[in-house]
Design a protein around this motif. Sequence first.
Motif, PDB file in Angstrom:
ATOM      1  N   GLU A  33       0.838  -1.202   0.000  1.00 52.54           N
ATOM      2  CA  GLU A  33       0.000   0.000   0.000  1.00 52.54           C
ATOM      3  C   GLU A  33       0.874   1.254   0.000  1.00 52.54           C
ATOM      4  OE1 GLU A  33      -3.361  -0.167   2.888  1.00 52.54           O
ATOM      5  OE2 GLU A  33      -2.346  -2.016   3.461  1.00 52.54           O
ATOM      6  N   LEU A  34       1.374   1.641  -1.157  1.00 53.01           N
ATOM      7  CA  LEU A  34       2.232   2.820  -1.240  1.00 53.01           C
ATOM      8  C   LEU A  34       1.604   3.957  -2.034  1.00 53.01           C
ATOM      9  CD1 LEU A  34       5.639   1.014  -1.822  1.00 53.01           C
ATOM     10  CD2 LEU A  34       4.797   2.053   0.299  1.00 53.01           C
ATOM     11  N   HIS A  35       0.505   3.697  -2.705  1.00 52.99           N
ATOM     12  CA  HIS A  35      -0.138   4.714  -3.549  1.00 52.99           C
ATOM     13  C   HIS A  35      -0.568   5.941  -2.733  1.00 52.99           C
ATOM     14  CE1 HIS A  35      -2.138   6.207  -7.106  1.00 52.99           C
ATOM     15  NE2 HIS A  35      -3.200   6.471  -6.370  1.00 52.99           N
ATOM     16  N   SER A  36      -0.928   5.738  -1.496  1.00 50.83           N
ATOM     17  CA  SER A  36      -1.414   6.842  -0.668  1.00 50.83           C
ATOM     18  C   SER A  36      -0.301   7.811  -0.264  1.00 50.83           C
ATOM     19  CB  SER A  36      -2.094   6.295   0.586  1.00 50.83           C
ATOM     20  OG  SER A  36      -1.162   5.584   1.377  1.00 50.83           O
ATOM     21  N   LEU A  37       0.952   7.482  -0.544  1.00 47.55           N
ATOM     22  CA  LEU A  37       2.062   8.360  -0.155  1.00 47.55           C
ATOM     23  C   LEU A  37       2.344   9.453  -1.173  1.00 47.55           C
ATOM     24  CD1 LEU A  37       4.549   5.714   1.281  1.00 47.55           C
ATOM     25  CD2 LEU A  37       2.907   7.146   2.502  1.00 47.55           C
ATOM     26  N   ILE A  38       1.707   9.387  -2.332  1.00 45.74           N
ATOM     27  CA  ILE A  38       1.925  10.405  -3.365  1.00 45.74           C
ATOM     28  C   ILE A  38       1.463  11.759  -2.825  1.00 45.74           C
ATOM     29  CG2 ILE A  38       1.231  11.198  -5.653  1.00 45.74           C
ATOM     30  CD1 ILE A  38       1.037   8.241  -6.457  1.00 45.74           C
ATOM     31  N   GLY A  39       2.334  12.748  -2.907  1.00 42.09           N
ATOM     32  CA  GLY A  39       2.027  14.092  -2.449  1.00 42.09           C
ATOM     33  C   GLY A  39       2.313  14.344  -0.979  1.00 42.09           C
ATOM     34  N   GLN A  40       2.759  13.328  -0.268  1.00 36.69           N
ATOM     35  CA  GLN A  40       3.033  13.476   1.165  1.00 36.69           C
ATOM     36  C   GLN A  40       4.453  14.001   1.403  1.00 36.69           C
ATOM     37  OE1 GLN A  40       0.785  13.009   3.569  1.00 36.69           O
ATOM     38  NE2 GLN A  40      -0.779  12.333   2.131  1.00 36.69           N
ATOM     39  N   ASP A  41       4.681  14.514   2.596  1.00 38.02           N
ATOM     40  CA  ASP A  41       5.992  14.994   3.008  1.00 38.02           C
ATOM     41  C   ASP A  41       6.969  13.816   3.115  1.00 38.02           C
ATOM     42  OD1 ASP A  41       7.743  15.649   5.768  1.00 38.02           O
ATOM     43  OD2 ASP A  41       7.601  17.281   4.297  1.00 38.02           O
ATOM     44  N   PRO A  42       8.193  13.956   2.598  1.00 38.69           N
ATOM     45  CA  PRO A  42       9.163  12.856   2.662  1.00 38.69           C
ATOM     46  C   PRO A  42       9.439  12.348   4.077  1.00 38.69           C
ATOM     47  CG  PRO A  42       9.935  14.528   1.164  1.00 38.69           C
ATOM     48  CD  PRO A  42       8.706  15.082   1.825  1.00 38.69           C
ATOM     49  N   ASP A  43       9.436  13.244   5.061  1.00 38.70           N
ATOM     50  CA  ASP A  43       9.687  12.816   6.442  1.00 38.70           C
ATOM     51  C   ASP A  43       8.556  11.940   6.980  1.00 38.70           C
ATOM     52  OD1 ASP A  43      12.149  14.105   6.557  1.00 38.70           O
ATOM     53  OD2 ASP A  43      11.236  16.005   7.179  1.00 38.70           O
ATOM     54  N   PHE A  44       7.357  12.140   6.480  1.00 40.49           N
ATOM     55  CA  PHE A  44       6.230  11.268   6.828  1.00 40.49           C
ATOM     56  C   PHE A  44       6.329   9.941   6.091  1.00 40.49           C
ATOM     57  CE2 PHE A  44       2.056   9.662   5.471  1.00 40.49           C
ATOM     58  CZ  PHE A  44       1.497   9.349   6.704  1.00 40.49           C
TER      59      PHE A  44
END
Length: 99
Positions: A33-44
């Motif tokens: 489940e990595l699709h939800s990380l698009i657009g998120q802060d790299p530290d998150f």
Amino acid sequence: MIDGKEAVRQAIYLILNTERYAWLIHSWNYGVELHSLIGQDPDFCIPEIERCVREALLQDDRITAVDDFSFEKHKKSIAATFTVHTIYGDIESETEVTI
């Protein structure tokens, strides 16, 4: 035909390149489940990538642990390398996640 360590290496590749819940042909326990990380802060994203990769790979009974994560930030992605411990021996693996 392949078996043993090479079969697990292939399974790791397929699991990490299949988005969980996106394909009806796969069980809901298959994929990452990595699709939800698009657009998120790299530290998150870094701890989430570690959690998601570990959770996805541990669904395979041949994999006993996933550790030694290291991350490299790029402009629009994060590259992760890690060690997958299997019943056949250790496998060094990597994945790149678009953020």
